[in-house]
Scaffold this motif. Structure first.
Motif, PDB file in Angstrom:
ATOM      1  N   ASN A   1       5.734   6.047   9.437  1.00 60.40           N
ATOM      2  CA  ASN A   1       5.020   6.393   8.212  1.00 60.40           C
ATOM      3  C   ASN A   1       5.996   7.020   7.217  1.00 60.40           C
ATOM      4  O   ASN A   1       6.515   8.108   7.458  1.00 60.40           O
ATOM      5  CB  ASN A   1       3.898   7.382   8.526  1.00 60.40           C
ATOM      6  N   PRO A   2       6.255   6.350   6.093  1.00 58.27           N
ATOM      7  CA  PRO A   2       7.232   6.865   5.131  1.00 58.27           C
ATOM      8  C   PRO A   2       6.650   7.921   4.201  1.00 58.27           C
ATOM      9  O   PRO A   2       7.345   8.410   3.318  1.00 58.27           O
ATOM     10  CB  PRO A   2       7.616   5.608   4.346  1.00 58.27           C
ATOM     11  N   PHE A   3       5.385   8.259   4.385  1.00 57.00           N
ATOM     12  CA  PHE A   3       4.740   9.184   3.475  1.00 57.00           C
ATOM     13  C   PHE A   3       5.347  10.576   3.588  1.00 57.00           C
ATOM     14  O   PHE A   3       5.524  11.095   4.684  1.00 57.00           O
ATOM     15  CB  PHE A   3       3.247   9.249   3.788  1.00 57.00           C
TER      16      PHE A   3
ATOM     17  N   LEU B   1       2.954   8.275 -12.057  1.00 58.25           N
ATOM     18  CA  LEU B   1       2.587   8.275 -10.640  1.00 58.25           C
ATOM     19  C   LEU B   1       3.131   7.033  -9.943  1.00 58.25           C
ATOM     20  O   LEU B   1       3.615   7.109  -8.804  1.00 58.25           O
ATOM     21  CB  LEU B   1       1.060   8.339 -10.486  1.00 58.25           C
ATOM     22  N   ASP B   2       3.057   5.898 -10.605  1.00 58.30           N
ATOM     23  CA  ASP B   2       3.508   4.651  -9.991  1.00 58.30           C
ATOM     24  C   ASP B   2       5.006   4.634  -9.714  1.00 58.30           C
ATOM     25  O   ASP B   2       5.460   3.944  -8.797  1.00 58.30           O
ATOM     26  CB  ASP B   2       3.140   3.459 -10.881  1.00 58.30           C
ATOM     27  N   ILE B   3       5.803   5.390 -10.488  1.00 61.54           N
ATOM     28  CA  ILE B   3       7.241   5.404 -10.201  1.00 61.54           C
ATOM     29  C   ILE B   3       7.617   6.482  -9.182  1.00 61.54           C
ATOM     30  O   ILE B   3       8.782   6.597  -8.808  1.00 61.54           O
ATOM     31  CB  ILE B   3       8.097   5.557 -11.469  1.00 61.54           C
ATOM     32  N   GLY B   4       6.633   7.281  -8.746  1.00 59.66           N
ATOM     33  CA  GLY B   4       6.907   8.167  -7.622  1.00 59.66           C
ATOM     34  C   GLY B   4       6.705   9.654  -7.833  1.00 59.66           C
ATOM     35  O   GLY B   4       6.888  10.436  -6.900  1.00 59.66           O
TER      36      GLY B   4
ATOM     37  N   THR C   1      -1.965  -0.539  -8.078  1.00 61.41           N
ATOM     38  CA  THR C   1      -0.925  -1.555  -7.888  1.00 61.41           C
ATOM     39  C   THR C   1      -0.437  -1.459  -6.454  1.00 61.41           C
ATOM     40  O   THR C   1      -0.323  -0.366  -5.907  1.00 61.41           O
ATOM     41  CB  THR C   1       0.260  -1.367  -8.849  1.00 61.41           C
ATOM     42  N   GLY C   2      -0.163  -2.585  -5.866  1.00 63.12           N
ATOM     43  CA  GLY C   2       0.300  -2.591  -4.479  1.00 63.12           C
ATOM     44  C   GLY C   2       1.803  -2.693  -4.347  1.00 63.12           C
ATOM     45  O   GLY C   2       2.324  -2.759  -3.228  1.00 63.12           O
ATOM     46  N   SER C   3       2.509  -2.687  -5.488  1.00 62.02           N
ATOM     47  CA  SER C   3       3.949  -2.942  -5.398  1.00 62.02           C
ATOM     48  C   SER C   3       4.799  -1.927  -6.159  1.00 62.02           C
ATOM     49  O   SER C   3       5.970  -2.181  -6.416  1.00 62.02           O
ATOM     50  CB  SER C   3       4.252  -4.340  -5.943  1.00 62.02           C
ATOM     51  N   GLY C   4       4.250  -0.784  -6.499  1.00 56.13           N
ATOM     52  CA  GLY C   4       5.004   0.214  -7.245  1.00 56.13           C
ATOM     53  C   GLY C   4       5.994   0.973  -6.381  1.00 56.13           C
ATOM     54  O   GLY C   4       5.933   0.947  -5.148  1.00 56.13           O
TER      55      GLY C   4
ATOM     56  N   TYR D   1       7.461   0.007  -2.954  1.00 52.20           N
ATOM     57  CA  TYR D   1       7.336  -1.382  -3.398  1.00 52.20           C
ATOM     58  C   TYR D   1       6.465  -2.215  -2.455  1.00 52.20           C
ATOM     59  O   TYR D   1       6.741  -3.381  -2.178  1.00 52.20           O
ATOM     60  CB  TYR D   1       8.726  -2.001  -3.574  1.00 52.20           C
ATOM     61  N   GLY D   2       5.381  -1.563  -1.995  1.00 54.38           N
ATOM     62  CA  GLY D   2       4.408  -2.249  -1.166  1.00 54.38           C
ATOM     63  C   GLY D   2       4.644  -2.137   0.322  1.00 54.38           C
ATOM     64  O   GLY D   2       3.804  -2.543   1.125  1.00 54.38           O
ATOM     65  N   ARG D   3       5.783  -1.562   0.721  1.00 51.43           N
ATOM     66  CA  ARG D   3       6.092  -1.472   2.159  1.00 51.43           C
ATOM     67  C   ARG D   3       5.261  -0.400   2.864  1.00 51.43           C
ATOM     68  O   ARG D   3       5.056  -0.481   4.071  1.00 51.43           O
ATOM     69  CB  ARG D   3       7.584  -1.213   2.353  1.00 51.43           C
ATOM     70  N   HIS D   4       4.837   0.627   2.108  1.00 49.20           N
ATOM     71  CA  HIS D   4       3.972   1.651   2.699  1.00 49.20           C
ATOM     72  C   HIS D   4       2.527   1.195   2.500  1.00 49.20           C
ATOM     73  O   HIS D   4       1.895   1.444   1.485  1.00 49.20           O
ATOM     74  CB  HIS D   4       4.211   2.999   2.036  1.00 49.20           C
ATOM     75  N   THR D   5       2.008   0.500   3.498  1.00 52.36           N
ATOM     76  CA  THR D   5       0.723  -0.182   3.364  1.00 52.36           C
ATOM     77  C   THR D   5      -0.469   0.775   3.315  1.00 52.36           C
ATOM     78  O   THR D   5      -1.564   0.380   2.914  1.00 52.36           O
ATOM     79  CB  THR D   5       0.519  -1.168   4.520  1.00 52.36           C
TER      80      THR D   5
END
Length: 256
Positions: free
Chosen positions: A2-4, A87-90, A123-126, A131-135
Motif C-alpha cells: 500500500n503506497p498510501f 489535490l490531483d498533483i499530490g 480522475t483515476g490517473s493523477g 498515476y493510477g497505480r494506487h488502486t
C-alpha cells in the motif's frame, strides 16, 4: 504494498503539538528543496499572492519529497476547480483563504472530498494516486486530506464558531494583514486592537478545540502567538529571509 502515506501534518495538528512553519512565495523548486531540509515542520506554497502556477507547484512538491517539512498549499480562492487541481498533483493539506461564513466553509470542505462526503471530481490517473497505480486511492483519499480555513476579516471572526465547527475542518488560520485592513489599520497588524482581536480568536479556537494557525512577522510575535494558543505558526517567509539577509549583508560593507 500500500503506497498510501499518512498526512503527518494532519496527525500532529490533531494532537495540538506546536508546528513551526515558513511561508514560501518565491516559486522555486530549488528554494522549496532547501527549505524542506531546513528543519521546519511545514512549508506553505502560496498561490494567492505569488505567481505560483500548477506546473511550478508540481516541481516544488517533487523537490520537497525527501525533506522533513510537510507541504501545504494556499489556493488563490475558494474555487472547487483550483482545489481539485492541487489535490490531483499530490497536495494533501490545503489552506483556503478569506472564509467569512458557514456556507463558504462548507463549500471549501466539500471541494476537498470525494462523494458522497464532497464534490471533488474523480480522475483515476493523477499523480496523487501514483498515476493510477494506487488502486485504493479513491477510497482512502478523504482520510488523508487536511482542510484549513483562513479567516481574514471581522466578518469572518463574527462567524468563527460556525466556521470552525464545520465538519471536515481541521484547523483555522488567522490572517493578520487582511484582518488589520478590515479593522481600519491597513499595513499595521501590530496595532494594539488588532493584536487583542488575534488573542481573542486564539482563545476562542482553543475553547472550541480547533487548532489555530497564524503568520508572524517576527520572533517576538511568533512566541506571543504560541502563548495565545496558536499551534501552527509560520515564523517568517522565504522572501523575508532573502530580502532581510541581503540587506544586512550589504549594510556590513556600507561604510567601507
Amino acid at each position: 504494498m500500500n503506497p498510501f502515506v499518512e498526512n503527518s501534518f494532519k496527525s500532529r495538528l490533531a494532537s495540538r503539538r506546536l508546528q513551526v512553519g515558513l511561508w514560501s512565495s518565491l516559486c522555486s523548486n530549488i528554494v522549496a528543496e532547501i527549505l524542506a531540509h531546513s528543519g521546519f515542520d511545514w512549508i506553505l506554497l502560496d498561490t494567492e499572492h505569488s505567481p505560483n502556477e500548477l506546473p511550478g507547484l508540481l516541481s516544488q512538491l517533487q523537490a520537497m519529497k525527501s525533506g522533513h517539512a510537510c507541504p501545504i498549499v494556499r489556493v488563490a480562492s475558494n474555487d472547487p476547480v483550483l482545489i481539485k487541481r492541487v489535490l490531483d498533483i499530490g497536495f494533501t493539506s490545503i489552506l483556503v483563504p478569506f472564509i467569512e461564513s458557514e456556507g463558504e466553509a462548507e463549500k471549501a470542505v466539500k471541494a476537498c472530498l470525494y462523494p458522497p462526503a464532497g464534490i471533488r471530481g474523480v480522475t483515476g490517473s493523477g499523480r496523487a494516486s501514483q498515476y493510477g497505480r494506487h488502486t485504493k486511492y479513491l477510497y482512502e483519499a478523504n482520510d488523508s486530506i487536511c482542510v484549513i480555513l483562513q479567516i481574514e476579516s471581522l466578518v469572518g471572526l463574527n462567524e468563527l464558531d460556525r466556521i470552525a465547527k464545520m465538519d471536515g475542518v481541521h484547523g483555522v488560520f488567522v490572517g493578520p494583514s487582511d484582518l488589520a485592513a478590515s479593522m481600519g489599520h491597513i499595513g499595521n497588524p501590530s496595532h494594539v486592537d488588532v493584536q487583542k482581536t488575534i488573542a481573542d480568536a486564539g482563545k476562542r479556537l482553543s475553547e472550541l478545540g480547533i487548532p489555530a494557525g497564524i503568520l508572524s512577522s517576527s520572533e517576538e510575535s511568533a512566541k506571543r502567538y504560541t502563548q495565545w494558543g496558536y499551534s501552527f505558526v509560520a515564523v517568517g517567509s522565504d522572501i523575508g529571509l532573502v530580502a532581510n539577509g541581503a540587506s544586512k549583508l550589504v549594510a556590513l560593507f556600507a561604510d567601507e
